[in-house]
Scaffold this active site. Sequence first.
Site, PDB file in Angstrom:
ATOM      1  N   GLY A 145       0.851  -1.489  -0.160  1.00 17.76           N
ATOM      2  CA  GLY A 145      -0.217  -0.274  -0.313  1.00 17.76           C
ATOM      3  C   GLY A 145       1.241   1.456  -0.180  1.00 17.76           C
ATOM      4  O   GLY A 145       0.532   2.458   0.246  1.00 17.76           O
ATOM      5  N   ARG A 161       2.635  -2.188  -5.848  1.00 16.37           N
ATOM      6  CA  ARG A 161       2.754  -0.585  -6.868  1.00 16.37           C
ATOM      7  C   ARG A 161       4.027   0.553  -7.090  1.00 16.37           C
ATOM      8  O   ARG A 161       4.560   0.654  -7.694  1.00 16.37           O
ATOM      9  CB  ARG A 161       1.585   0.209  -6.337  1.00 16.37           C
ATOM     10  CG  ARG A 161       1.127   1.576  -7.685  1.00 16.37           C
ATOM     11  CD  ARG A 161       0.142   2.049  -7.000  1.00 16.37           C
ATOM     12  NE  ARG A 161      -1.052   1.607  -7.007  1.00 16.37           N
ATOM     13  CZ  ARG A 161      -2.296   1.521  -7.011  1.00 16.37           C
ATOM     14  NH1 ARG A 161      -2.100   1.594  -8.632  1.00 16.37           N
ATOM     15  NH2 ARG A 161      -3.432   0.361  -7.226  1.00 16.37           N
ATOM     16  N   CYS A 203     -14.992   3.173 -28.039  1.00 18.49           N
ATOM     17  CA  CYS A 203     -15.875   3.893 -28.508  1.00 18.49           C
ATOM     18  C   CYS A 203     -17.134   4.402 -27.907  1.00 18.49           C
ATOM     19  O   CYS A 203     -17.914   3.902 -27.459  1.00 18.49           O
ATOM     20  CB  CYS A 203     -17.296   3.125 -29.455  1.00 18.49           C
ATOM     21  SG  CYS A 203     -16.002   2.961 -31.111  1.00 18.49           S
TER      22      CYS A 203
END
Length: 415
Positions: free
Chosen positions: A239, A278, A353
């Site tokens: 974290g 991360r 799209c």
Amino acid sequence: MYPSLLTPAVRAEAQALPSGELPCYVHDLSGLQQHAAAVRAALPRTVELYYAAKANPAAEILAALAPWTDGFEVSSGGELAHVRAAVPGRPLAFSGPGKTPDELAAALAAGVDRVHAESLHEVRMLRALASRTHVPGSPPTRVLLRINPAVPEGTLTGSALTMGGPTPFGMGTEDASEALRLLTGDDCPGLEPVGVHAHLASGLPAGALLGVAEAVVDAAAGLSHRHRTPLPEVGVGGGMAVDYTSPGDRFDWAAYGAGLDALARRHPGVRLRVEPGRALTAYCGWYVTEVLDVKRSHGEDVAVVRGGTHHLRTPAAKGHDQPAEVVPVEPWPHPWPRPAAAGDRVTVTGQLCTPKDVLARGLEAAGLRAGDRVVFALAGAYAWNISHRDFLMHPPPGFRFLGGAEDSTCQVMLT
Ligand SMILES: *Cc1c(COP(=O)(O)O)cnc(C)c1O
């Protein structure tokens, strides 16, 4: 503005890659190893460093991290099999809510080093499996109880993702007590309760994350004391924050390491483990693509790039603008005028799209033209592997890994 987000090698790749090979994820393995070595050096020797594989499970990344980490945290049976094959022999800790009976059986059969049990039901399932499969005399599987304790008010404030509180993760104090009772009974062959694990928050700076670690260690000490059972291993989770709005700012590993050192000294006999994902790999990856078209839309410049959030879902998932830099490319191959931005700030979208396919709003990119390259930084974690890759059936990106294990620059950091 931040200083350049690109290394010279990544910039050169962005310029040299032909359109047909874009988009492409470029990873800098020597930069990753330097970073991992610095993280390792900032942590006390007694603190174990695991890499949470779900942040980026590419085999090249796992192999590059292996020398600098004590093991890998895996969160599914799929990750378990993949990581075991990519970095054979490295210690694995198996977490994740909702483990199936098949996954648990496979983990025991594969001799996984540690299981993070997420619930009382999971502990009961483990007991049933182990009692059937354990071979007397062979070493038991180490079990850490994943807890979700009540923490002092404000401990998790400011986190980007919160796993503490009412969530599917871990167990409360009563269930943890019962789980420990079950695991320490005489009738529990093949399993050894060795500690406690928690991963309560993601995206916190060092000071706040030390508060989380302290709360987890306190909860583990309480459990150990009440049951008069040593729980020497305490995993305090990952974290560590990555600041996408200010990519030059880094998590303060030195302060975190010093704080963990102080925490460990207050709890002799406890071995701390951290498991960042991360903050280890975000900085080593770039998503390189090219501008297909630029248009003026209701007074704003919009650039459409090859690819989009089906390759790089990070900005859509986290609701931020992915930091990016433009690499100009000459010449323009067509006889008609080259589409170009009229203003200084450009919204960069992908080919999907849907109006949600936005990679960055307000990117500083004066004069951005079709054919120029846009290189998105901080794309080494939770990027390709969290993306809805089949939506609209565009081709997948390419992958390039620069540097690597044979590169010796990382050795410098250790001496
Ligand atoms: C995802 C995860 C991590 C890593 O979290 P980061 O925010 O990427 O550092 C660590 N431990 C567990 C159990 C996880 O699920």
